[in-house]
Design a protein around this motif. Structure first.
Motif, PDB file in Angstrom:
ATOM      1  N   THR A 151      42.587   7.330 -29.094  1.00  0.00           N
ATOM      2  CA  THR A 151      41.743   6.132 -29.043  1.00  0.00           C
ATOM      3  C   THR A 151      40.296   6.517 -28.774  1.00  0.00           C
ATOM      4  N   GLU A 152      39.387   5.631 -29.175  1.00  0.00           N
ATOM      5  CA  GLU A 152      37.961   5.884 -28.971  1.00  0.00           C
ATOM      6  C   GLU A 152      37.608   6.056 -27.498  1.00  0.00           C
ATOM      7  N   SER A 153      38.347   5.387 -26.627  1.00  0.00           N
ATOM      8  CA  SER A 153      38.022   5.452 -25.190  1.00  0.00           C
ATOM      9  C   SER A 153      38.113   6.868 -24.642  1.00  0.00           C
ATOM     10  N   LEU A 174      42.243   8.340 -35.460  1.00  0.00           N
ATOM     11  CA  LEU A 174      41.543   7.573 -34.433  1.00  0.00           C
ATOM     12  C   LEU A 174      42.060   6.146 -34.500  1.00  0.00           C
ATOM     13  N   PHE A 212      40.255   1.676 -34.328  1.00  0.00           N
ATOM     14  CA  PHE A 212      38.845   1.966 -34.565  1.00  0.00           C
ATOM     15  C   PHE A 212      38.031   0.675 -34.617  1.00  0.00           C
ATOM     16  N   GLY A 229      36.399   0.380 -29.496  1.00  0.00           N
ATOM     17  CA  GLY A 229      36.055   1.235 -28.364  1.00  0.00           C
ATOM     18  C   GLY A 229      34.564   1.422 -28.206  1.00  0.00           C
ATOM     19  N   SER A 279      32.919   4.757 -28.709  1.00  0.00           N
ATOM     20  CA  SER A 279      32.465   6.068 -29.151  1.00  0.00           C
ATOM     21  C   SER A 279      31.199   5.958 -29.995  1.00  0.00           C
ATOM     22  N   LEU A 331      31.798  11.175 -35.030  1.00  0.00           N
ATOM     23  CA  LEU A 331      32.790  11.166 -36.109  1.00  0.00           C
ATOM     24  C   LEU A 331      32.606  12.338 -37.057  1.00  0.00           C
ATOM     25  N   LEU A 366      41.136   7.018 -39.978  1.00  0.00           N
ATOM     26  CA  LEU A 366      40.710   5.943 -39.099  1.00  0.00           C
ATOM     27  C   LEU A 366      41.681   4.784 -39.260  1.00  0.00           C
TER      28      LEU A 366
END
Length: 205
Positions: free
Chosen positions: A84-86, A111, A114, A117, A119, A124, A132
Motif C-alpha cells: 500500500t502507498e502508506s 501497489l 492506488f 494514500g 505517496s 513511482l 497499479l
C-alpha cells in the motif's frame, strides 16, 4: 460467527500481535496452492496475489523470509505481493531498496489501493512495480461521478506511461466493466467476475 471479512479480522490480528503467525499461514497456503494450480492445464504459470501489511514489511527479517522461501520452493516466485502507498510514508528509500531485493528474487510487486494514500508520484519512477491497482472507491461511482472517472483515466494514463499494468478493483456491474475497457483498463477484479472460492473449485474447472 459465520464468514468474517478481512476488514474485520485483520485489525484484530494486528492489535493482538498475531500478524506474523497469520502471514506464515497465508504464505504456506499460497505457495502450496500455486504448486497445485500449475499442475492444471488451465493455470500453468499463474500467480497468486497476497497483501502485505506495514508491520510485516517493516519486520527486520521480512526479506530473508522470502529469500529462504524461494530457495526452498521455486513456486514462491509466482507470488505477487500487494503493498500500500502508506508504506512509503516513513522511509521511502528503505522501502524502495527492499522492493528491489524482492524483485531480484523473482517476485512481482503491485501497489494496492492506488490513489487513496500519501505517496509522492516521484517515487513511482524508481519503485520496481509491475502493477497499479485502482481502489474500488473510485470504481463504485465511476458512472455517476465525473471526478472518479477523471481519477481513473489519470491512473490508467500514468500506468501506461510508466510501462505498468493497471487493474481495477471492485467491479460489480457490467456497465462498470464496459466503461473501464473504453478507458483502456484491461485487468479487473470484483464480484462481477467471481466470488472467493476454495482452491478445489478452480481445480475442477
Amino acid at each position: 460467527m459465520g464468514p468474517v471479512s478481512p476488514g474485520e479480522f485483520i485489525p484484530v490480528a494486528e492489535t493482538a500481535g498475531l500478524m506474523p503467525q497469520l502471514h506464515q499461514v497465508v504464505l504456506a497456503k499460497a505457495v502450496a496452492a500455486i504448486e497445485r494450480l500449475h499442475s492444471h492445464p488451465n493455470y500453468s504459470g499463474c500467480s497468486i496475489a497476497i497483501n502485505i501489511s506495514a508491520s510485516q514489511f517493516n519486520d527486520a527479517g521480512f526479506y530473508q523470509q522470502f529469500e529462504r522461501l524461494v530457495e526452498q520452493n521455486p513456486a514462491a516466485k509466482y507470488l505477487e505481493l500487494e503493498l500500500t502507498e502508506s508504506m512509503l510514508i516513513s522511509d521511502a528509500d528503505r522501502v524502495a531498496a527492499t522492493m528491489d531485493e524482492l524483485t531480484r528474487l523473482g517476485l512481482s510487486l503491485s501497489l494496492d489501493d492506488f490513489g487513496t494514500g500519501y505517496s509522492a508520484l516521484s517515487y513511482l519512477k524508481r519503485l520496481p512495480l509491475k502493477q497499479l491497482k485502482i481502489d474500488q472507491s473510485f470504481v463504485r461511482d465511476l458512472l455517476s461521478d465525473r471526478n472518479d472517472e477523471a481519477i481513473i483515466a489519470t491512473i490508467v494514463a500514468l500506468a501506461k506511461s510508466l510501462g505498468l499494468q493497471v487493474l481495477a478493483e471492485g467491479v460489480e456491474e457490467p456497465s462498470q466493466l464496459e466503461r473501464l475497457r473504453e478507458m483502456g483498463c484491461t485487468r479487473y477484479q470484483g464480484f462481477l467476475l467471481g466470488h472467493p472460492e476454495p482452491l478445489e473449485h478452480w481445480l475442477k474447472q
